[in-house]
Design a protein around this motif. Structure first.
Motif, PDB file in Angstrom:
ATOM      1  N   VAL A   1      -7.158 -36.830 -47.819  1.00 20.99           N
ATOM      2  CA  VAL A   1      -6.030 -36.382 -47.017  1.00 20.99           C
ATOM      3  C   VAL A   1      -5.397 -37.567 -46.296  1.00 20.99           C
ATOM      4  CG1 VAL A   1      -5.344 -34.852 -45.169  1.00 20.99           C
ATOM      5  CG2 VAL A   1      -7.190 -34.188 -46.696  1.00 20.99           C
TER       6      VAL A   1
ATOM      7  N   LEU B   1     -13.239 -29.020 -49.071  1.00 24.32           N
ATOM      8  CA  LEU B   1     -13.243 -29.219 -47.631  1.00 24.32           C
ATOM      9  C   LEU B   1     -13.279 -27.858 -46.935  1.00 24.32           C
ATOM     10  CD1 LEU B   1     -12.775 -31.539 -45.501  1.00 24.32           C
ATOM     11  CD2 LEU B   1     -10.348 -31.081 -45.745  1.00 24.32           C
TER      12      LEU B   1
ATOM     13  N   LEU C   1     -12.745 -26.484 -43.138  1.00 20.67           N
ATOM     14  CA  LEU C   1     -12.337 -26.929 -41.813  1.00 20.67           C
ATOM     15  C   LEU C   1     -12.874 -25.982 -40.750  1.00 20.67           C
ATOM     16  CD1 LEU C   1      -8.712 -27.782 -42.853  1.00 20.67           C
ATOM     17  CD2 LEU C   1     -10.444 -29.429 -42.212  1.00 20.67           C
TER      18      LEU C   1
ATOM     19  N   LYS D   1     -11.459 -24.163 -38.557  1.00 17.94           N
ATOM     20  CA  LYS D   1     -10.800 -22.883 -38.348  1.00 17.94           C
ATOM     21  C   LYS D   1     -11.012 -21.899 -39.496  1.00 17.94           C
ATOM     22  CE  LYS D   1      -7.483 -25.760 -37.704  1.00 17.94           C
ATOM     23  NZ  LYS D   1      -6.164 -26.405 -37.618  1.00 17.94           N
TER      24      LYS D   1
ATOM     25  N   LEU E   1      -9.437 -21.209 -41.963  1.00 19.97           N
ATOM     26  CA  LEU E   1      -8.144 -21.252 -42.643  1.00 19.97           C
ATOM     27  C   LEU E   1      -8.102 -20.454 -43.930  1.00 19.97           C
ATOM     28  CD1 LEU E   1      -6.966 -24.945 -42.189  1.00 19.97           C
ATOM     29  CD2 LEU E   1      -6.053 -22.931 -41.090  1.00 19.97           C
TER      30      LEU E   1
ATOM     31  N   PHE F   1      -6.210 -18.097 -46.367  1.00 24.07           N
ATOM     32  CA  PHE F   1      -4.779 -17.890 -46.558  1.00 24.07           C
ATOM     33  C   PHE F   1      -4.445 -16.448 -46.191  1.00 24.07           C
ATOM     34  CE2 PHE F   1      -5.897 -21.083 -49.907  1.00 24.07           C
ATOM     35  CZ  PHE F   1      -5.442 -22.165 -49.181  1.00 24.07           C
ATOM     36  N   PRO F   2      -3.608 -16.244 -45.171  1.00 21.10           N
ATOM     37  CA  PRO F   2      -3.395 -14.877 -44.669  1.00 21.10           C
ATOM     38  C   PRO F   2      -2.630 -13.974 -45.635  1.00 21.10           C
ATOM     39  CG  PRO F   2      -1.989 -16.441 -43.516  1.00 21.10           C
ATOM     40  CD  PRO F   2      -2.886 -17.245 -44.390  1.00 21.10           C
ATOM     41  N   HIS F   3      -1.935 -14.567 -46.607  1.00 23.01           N
ATOM     42  CA  HIS F   3      -1.147 -13.729 -47.519  1.00 23.01           C
ATOM     43  C   HIS F   3      -1.966 -13.289 -48.729  1.00 23.01           C
ATOM     44  CE1 HIS F   3      -0.860 -17.820 -48.939  1.00 23.01           C
ATOM     45  NE2 HIS F   3      -0.422 -17.410 -50.107  1.00 23.01           N
TER      46      HIS F   3
ATOM     47  N   ARG G   1     -15.304 -19.848 -50.767  1.00 24.32           N
ATOM     48  CA  ARG G   1     -14.100 -20.326 -51.436  1.00 24.32           C
ATOM     49  C   ARG G   1     -14.255 -21.783 -51.881  1.00 24.32           C
ATOM     50  NH1 ARG G   1      -8.691 -20.467 -47.903  1.00 24.32           N
ATOM     51  NH2 ARG G   1     -10.012 -21.883 -46.723  1.00 24.32           N
TER      52      ARG G   1
ATOM     53  N   ASP H   1       0.753 -23.954 -39.792  1.00 25.02           N
ATOM     54  CA  ASP H   1      -0.353 -24.908 -39.662  1.00 25.02           C
ATOM     55  C   ASP H   1      -0.464 -25.727 -40.953  1.00 25.02           C
ATOM     56  OD1 ASP H   1      -2.646 -26.277 -39.302  1.00 25.02           O
ATOM     57  OD2 ASP H   1      -3.826 -24.588 -38.578  1.00 25.02           O
TER      58      ASP H   1
ATOM     59  N   ASP I   1      -2.567 -27.628 -41.917  1.00 25.90           N
ATOM     60  CA  ASP I   1      -3.937 -27.694 -42.451  1.00 25.90           C
ATOM     61  C   ASP I   1      -4.122 -26.736 -43.634  1.00 25.90           C
ATOM     62  OD1 ASP I   1      -4.701 -29.637 -40.777  1.00 25.90           O
ATOM     63  OD2 ASP I   1      -5.879 -28.384 -39.414  1.00 25.90           O
ATOM     64  N   TYR I   2      -3.294 -25.681 -43.698  1.00 27.64           N
ATOM     65  CA  TYR I   2      -3.364 -24.790 -44.864  1.00 27.64           C
ATOM     66  C   TYR I   2      -3.103 -25.579 -46.145  1.00 27.64           C
ATOM     67  CZ  TYR I   2      -3.513 -20.397 -42.262  1.00 27.64           C
ATOM     68  OH  TYR I   2      -3.889 -19.356 -41.470  1.00 27.64           O
TER      69      TYR I   2
ATOM     70  N   ILE J   1      -3.597 -28.855 -46.558  1.00 29.38           N
ATOM     71  CA  ILE J   1      -4.752 -29.727 -46.794  1.00 29.38           C
ATOM     72  C   ILE J   1      -5.862 -28.928 -47.465  1.00 29.38           C
ATOM     73  CG2 ILE J   1      -6.614 -30.957 -45.614  1.00 29.38           C
ATOM     74  CD1 ILE J   1      -4.549 -31.882 -43.571  1.00 29.38           C
ATOM     75  N   GLN J   2      -6.086 -27.720 -46.927  1.00 26.04           N
ATOM     76  CA  GLN J   2      -7.127 -26.848 -47.473  1.00 26.04           C
ATOM     77  C   GLN J   2      -6.847 -26.535 -48.942  1.00 26.04           C
ATOM     78  OE1 GLN J   2     -10.112 -25.099 -45.697  1.00 26.04           O
ATOM     79  NE2 GLN J   2     -10.295 -25.584 -47.839  1.00 26.04           N
TER      80      GLN J   2
ATOM     81  N   LEU K   1       3.806 -18.394 -46.980  1.00 31.21           N
ATOM     82  CA  LEU K   1       3.525 -18.320 -45.553  1.00 31.21           C
ATOM     83  C   LEU K   1       4.786 -18.437 -44.697  1.00 31.21           C
ATOM     84  CD1 LEU K   1       0.154 -20.247 -45.108  1.00 31.21           C
ATOM     85  CD2 LEU K   1       0.583 -17.803 -45.098  1.00 31.21           C
TER      86      LEU K   1
END
Lengths: 444, 274
Positions: free
Chosen positions: A120, A147, A149, A151, A153, A155-157, A214, B165, B167-168, B170-171, B190
């Motif tokens: 990154v 990776l 992280l 949080k 993270l 994906f909310p969708h 994931r 964000d 970072d999404y 990057i993820q 998003l």
């Protein structure tokens, strides 16, 4: 019959391997002199190899013997932000299937290091190798690393199942197969039946487990975890640690965890790389970092509280309260001595002769699992001893503090701050001569 | 359990009531238009007009130029929306996610076309476009429509990106997505609600633009607002009403399809900065 024989052969081979491995580590322990010089040699070799590496950088493969190629290594990794150095000259080697923790206080550059490993961030200088392949120019999606992280993270969708299957979808796997694998992976993190849920419905711990699934479902060569548990509460954290350890054992994936919590690093890793101010200070097993810290900073980071100056003469240390013997490597001149408070035993009577200091108890704090006792010798030496709660001593009582020879650890004391640099270089020389092994190739 | 159920039910009814109130206030003024467009003549003593479809039939004939105007308006609005998206996406990302010197000045600069009346700049623009040979062409009109649409789009998208964000991304990259896949599979889904809001703004601004089109189009580019203007001057109330209703149809259609996207915090967040 033939099958049995095969198994036996396998066993013999395994035993042989184990034997070889233990021998290796033994030799490492005993002859650190050889090891450190070997390190030096390998560094030199890498330096000379660099030109060759640059030449072959286009195809990304170094032509060296596979036996000497470490699974994963960082060489001279350096990064600064707007002139402020964040990571300085980091050298690190990681074995396949190893669990390594990058530990340090916040802002020490450990996350920056991880981001450079993940691709990154681009390093200012230095190389990253995975299985002998130079990764510097390789895009993050082609590094075979995953990776996770802090949080989570998700994906909310996407649904939970789609989240887990995301990496497989990116690789062009067909729908039925990636759904199957995602569901199997969710079972492995004990979230079977969650595939159709919305990520927003999950608790923090569940979300973090989905994030793990994931990342693991794409079978990465290295799993990178950036403070994966710091957002979770204490009780959840320990069960997550167990889950991470179990998944690591099941998959055999190499694990690099960034954390600021030394307790977490100790539980989760085989080896800890301790970073202060962008530099690696000590890379060692958790036991060694506790028992044989490189310097006072390292010892204090791991909760060391007992530090005193002494005069060393081979294995004898002259403390203000008396002479003690140590099994650590022999030294001469002024040294700083440390001993873990839990290794300081307290005896009511003088039983054996060596390494006993007469002390007075000046404070008694009950912490629930241990009793923290502050001790003072007649010569004014302050000592901390952590004893089981069953041992009760009253304040003002005199007793004998036993400092086990194998618990005493020391390093040369810099004469004064202006001469500390000289002392450091002297220390490195001494270390390469002495019987001590820290596997950090570059510590200072 | 039952308490919360009744509570949410009551809240639901209140919400519905508010919704209908808003719809009523917004749509009541259109009621006379609707009646006019279907009435033969409707003057004072008459309570109920004489119904007719004549105006709508006239509307569809070529002489009123409604069809032509509708087509040109649609083309211009879609093109301006597309181009302002093309500029606004990267610009909004830079303003929303990155920190660089002069960011505040750039935001102010973006607001200038909204603050300064187009009348003040129109003469200069027209002069330039005549020299470039773009005056009176569709391209010229699209170009001047970008003047108000790009700032709106950029500002809406900058606050959309500020809530996004990175970072999404990057993820997603670390999970094996290429940068194009990241954009297509993660970033766009998003930020979609915000993009819809921005596009809606741009479309409506361009669709309703009269002054800029009037000058730059030089009468050769004939959009629906100009058709409406001509009809107003003609004094045929019924026809004018029918054209007016026609002119709000695309906005309603657009709103209807984007209502799901608008029912989203990200979309509302996008409105915060405007």
């Amino acid at each position: 019959m033939s099958k049995d024989q095969g198994i036996r052969e396998q066993e013999i081979r395994d035993q042989g391997l184990k034997h070889e491995r233990s021998e290796n580590s033994m030799s490492q322990d005993k002859t650190s002199h050889a090891k450190t010089s070997q390190d030096k040699i390998s560094q030199d070799r890498m330096a000379t190899d660099k030109t060759a590496t640059d030449k072959t950088a286009t195809d990304g493969v170094i032509q060296s013997q596979p036996a000497q190629t470490p699974f994963f290594c960082l060489q001279q990794l350096t990064k600064s932000f707007r002139g402020i150095p964040a990571v300085q000259d980091v050298w690190l080697e990681v074995k396949a299937g190893e669990r390594l923790a990058l530990l340090g206080p916040s802002g020490c550059g450990k996350s920056t290091t991880l981001q450079m490993i993940a691709g990154v961030l681009r390093p200012d200088a230095g190389q990253i190798f995975l299985e002998g392949r130079l990764l510097n120019q390789v895009q993050p999606e082609q590094r075979n690393m995953a990776l996770v992280l802090q949080k989570g993270l998700l994906f909310p969708h996407l649904s939970v199942g789609e989240n887990v299957a995301f990496g497989l979808k990116m690789r062009g796997m067909n729908r039925t197969e990636r759904e199957q694998r995602a569901i199997a992976m969710l079972d492995q993190v004990q979230l079977g039946g969650f595939a159709n849920r919305d990520p927003a419905e999950l608790s923090g711990g569940q979300a973090q487990r989905v994030a793990l699934a994931r990342s693991l479902v794409i079978q990465p060569k290295i799993l990178l975890l950036d403070e994966p548990l710091s957002a979770l509460d204490a009780s959840l954290r320990s069960s997550m640690q167990e889950l991470i350890l179990r998944l690591q054992e099941e998959t055999g994936v190499t694990l690099i965890v960034v954390t600021h919590d030394q307790a977490e690093a100790v539980v989760i890793s085989d080896r800890i790389a301790l970073m202060f101010d962008g530099c690696l200070r000590q890379v060692d097993t958790p036991e060694r970092l506790y028992q044989q810290p490189a310097d006072e900073g390292v010892a204090r980071f791991f909760g060391g509280v007992n530090f005193f100056c002494a005069e060393a003469e081979s294995h004898k240390l002259t403390l203000p309260g008396g002479d003690v013997l140590t099994t650590a490597y022999p030294q001469q001149g002024p040294v700083q001595v440390t001993v873990r408070p839990e290794r300081v035993h307290l005896l009511a009577d003088q039983i054996c002769g060596t390494n006993l200091l007469p002390v007075t108890i000046i404070q008694n704090r009950f912490t629930g699992t241990l009793r923290h006792l502050s001790l003072k010798t007649a010569a004014g030496l302050n000592l901390q001893s952590w004893v089981p709660p069953s041992l009760n001593f009253t304040v003002g009582q005199t007793a004998f503090a036993h400092l086990p020879p194998d618990a005493l650890w020391s390093w040369p004391l810099p004469a004064n701050s202006s001469a500390s640099k000289r002392a450091t270089s002297m220390r490195i020389r001494q270390k390469s001569e002495g019987h001590r092994s820290t596997s950090a190739s570059k510590e200072y | 359990m039952s308490y919360t159920a009744t509570n949410s039910k009551a809240r639901n009814t209140t919400r519905k009531l508010f919704l209908w109130l808003i719809i009523g206030v917004l749509f009541l003024p259109f009621l006379p238009l609707l009646i006019w467009s279907f009435a033969q003549d409707w003057y004072f003593p008459q309570l109920v007009p004489q119904w007719t479809l004549e105006h709508w039939r006239t509307l569809l004939t070529a002489s009123t130029k409604v069809a032509q105007g509708f087509g040109q308006s649609l083309a211009i609005a879609l093109l301006s929306t597309g181009f302002s998206l093309l500029v606004g996406m990267p610009a909004g990302r830079a303003l929303g996610l990155m920190d660089f010197p002069g960011k505040g000045a750039i935001k102010l600069f973006l607001l200038l076309p909204i603050i300064v009346s187009p009348l003040a700049t129109l003469m200069g623009i027209q002069f330039m476009l005549i020299r470039l040979g773009l005056s009176g062409t569709l391209a010229g009109v699209v170009l001047v429509h970008l003047l108000p649409t790009i700032p709106y789009m950029t500002l809406v998208l900058s606050s959309v990106y500020a809530n996004f964000d990175p970072d999404y991304e990057i993820q997603a990259r670390s999970l094996g997505a290429t940068s194009f896949q990241v954009l297509q599979q993660v970033t766009l889904p998003l930020i979609a609600p915000g993009v819809v809001v921005g596009a809606l703004f741009a479309f409506l601004i361009s669709w309703n633009e009269f002054l800029l089109t009037f000058f730059v189009g030089s009468g050769r580019v004939f959009t629906l607002p100009m058709v409406l203007f001509t009809a107003l001057q003609g004094g045929n109330t019924g026809l004018t009403a029918a054209i007016a209703i026609t002119s709000i149809l695309p906005a309603l259609v657009f709103l209807f399809f984007s209502s799901r996207a608008l029912n989203n915090d990200a979309a509302i967040g996008g409105l915060g900065n405007v």
